[in-house]
Design an enzyme around this catalytic site. Structure first.
Site, PDB file in Angstrom:
ATOM      1  N   ASP A  76      48.482  37.356  50.276  1.00 37.33           N
ATOM      2  CA  ASP A  76      48.642  38.513  51.155  1.00 37.33           C
ATOM      3  C   ASP A  76      47.349  39.290  51.362  1.00 37.33           C
ATOM      4  O   ASP A  76      47.349  40.319  52.051  1.00 37.33           O
ATOM      5  CB  ASP A  76      49.749  39.438  50.656  1.00 37.33           C
ATOM      6  CG  ASP A  76      49.829  39.538  49.149  1.00 37.33           C
ATOM      7  OD1 ASP A  76      48.917  39.044  48.463  1.00 37.33           O
ATOM      8  OD2 ASP A  76      50.811  40.106  48.647  1.00 37.33           O
ATOM      9  N   HIS A 133      54.821  41.754  39.335  1.00 38.27           N
ATOM     10  CA  HIS A 133      55.149  43.176  39.184  1.00 38.27           C
ATOM     11  C   HIS A 133      56.213  43.424  38.106  1.00 38.27           C
ATOM     12  O   HIS A 133      56.447  44.584  37.748  1.00 38.27           O
ATOM     13  CB  HIS A 133      55.647  43.755  40.507  1.00 38.27           C
ATOM     14  CG  HIS A 133      54.611  43.804  41.582  1.00 38.27           C
ATOM     15  ND1 HIS A 133      53.380  44.389  41.398  1.00 38.27           N
ATOM     16  CD2 HIS A 133      54.622  43.332  42.861  1.00 38.27           C
ATOM     17  CE1 HIS A 133      52.674  44.276  42.514  1.00 38.27           C
ATOM     18  NE2 HIS A 133      53.397  43.642  43.400  1.00 38.27           N
TER      19      HIS A 133
END
Length: 334
Positions: free
Chosen positions: A246, A122
């Site tokens: 995830d 990110h």
């Protein structure tokens, strides 16, 4: 496999209530103790030149100063302490170690996997966000491109979140291909199908924003129908996996349904793609917040390289996922 790991990454203290904690690495290491053939290397710290080759120098200085002043809350999700500066440089350095090891010929049971933290995908050119300070995969890719004989690097991001930072950094670079399979509508809300690369790098970004509820069949089909033909066309010299776990069915922050076995299948698929492209292959840890699911999934990646043959998924692809894959094929002329 050979795992890149450094204790300094544990010193990045996000607090007991934050999902991205040092317990993630501790859980992975505990799980790997039960498995055969695990080796560790501590890599080296990424130097300022490596960071500034990808990130704005003023931003790098801001992160260093922020940590030197004791850290704090950078944004609602991203926190630091004094030790975060060294931890983030260690994490980026481990990613570079993985890429270098792969390019130096480590493959098969010696395939490198960097398990550093904080994660990186990110982190944008001039901004930290989403638990990330420096973009480990982009830094590793950029460093690899400095080597003789390395002209193209592909990054496949199977984390459940879109790697907005990696896309931001690589968007107009014709020498880097970035693919992301992520859950539609999840943080950070980027990664649209029609985002396919800048004016100098058309069709070098492939986004598959999959609907919630997708699992092994959908992910495997997306690799076979989208990623494999796109990389056959791109022909990378190095293939990096931004390996977040995830999307696991037992991860607490997503609605995806990938199983531990499914990560074995994905590992087998990317290994085949690398072999077909004659590309070096390395893995770089991103997310994954259910400790048992994370540990088991990293262990499954290792076992797949240690000789275990994963079980192919059965069943029909979800109709809403089928539509996404068709739209991506159209956007990329696949």
């Amino acid at each position: 496999m050979r795992f890149g790991y450094r204790d300094r990454c544990l010193d990045h203290d996000t607090g007991s209530r934050h999902p991205e904690t040092a317990d993630r690495l501790r859980a992975i290491r505990r799980g790997l103790k039960r498995r055969h053939g695990v080796e560790y290397d501590d890599g080296s710290f990424a130097d300022r030149a490596a960071l500034e080759a990808v990130h704005d120098p003023d931003y790098v200085a801001d992160v260093e100063e922020f940590c030197a002043d004791g850290g704090g809350t950078w944004d609602a999700d991203t926190v630091a302490v004094e030790a975060t500066w060294d931890a983030a440089r260690a994490s980026a350095g481990l990613a570079c170690w993985a890429a270098e090891e792969a390019l130096d010929g480590s493959d098969g049971r010696q395939t490198p996997f960097s398990i550093g933290r904080p994660p990186g995908h990110h982190a944008e050119t001039d901004e930290a966000m989403g638990f990330c300070f420096f973009n480990n995969a982009a830094i590793a890719a950029n460093q690899a491109l400095e080597r003789d004989g390395v002209d193209r690097v592909a990054i496949f991001d199977w984390d459940v979140h879109h790697g907005n930072g990696t896309q931001d950094i690589c968007y107009d670079d014709p020498n880097v291909f970035y693919a992301s399979f992520h859950e539609r509508g999840l943080f950070p809300g980027t990664g649209d199908i029609l985002e396919t690369g800048g004016p100098n790098a058309r069709k070098t970004v492939l986004n598959a924003p999959l609907p919630g509820g997708c699992g092994d069949v959908e992910y495997t089909t997306a690799v076979d129908d989208l990623l494999a033909p796109a990389l056959d066309r791109f022909d990378p010299d190095l293939f990096l996996i931004s390996a977040g776990f995830d999307a696991h069915q037992h991860d607490p922050i997503s609605r995806m349904r990938v199983s531990t076995e499914g990560y074995g299948v994905l590992t087998d698929r990317v290994r085949s793609i690398a072999e077909d492209s004659d590309a070096a292959l390395a893995f770089i840890l991103e997310g994954g917040y259910g400790l048992d699911a994370l540990s088991d999934s990293v262990g499954m990646v290792h076992e797949t390289f240690d000789g275990r043959q994963p079980v192919e998924p059965e069943g029909e692809i979800l109709s809403k996922a089928k539509r996404v894959l068709a739209d991506v094929r159209d956007a990329h002329d696949l």
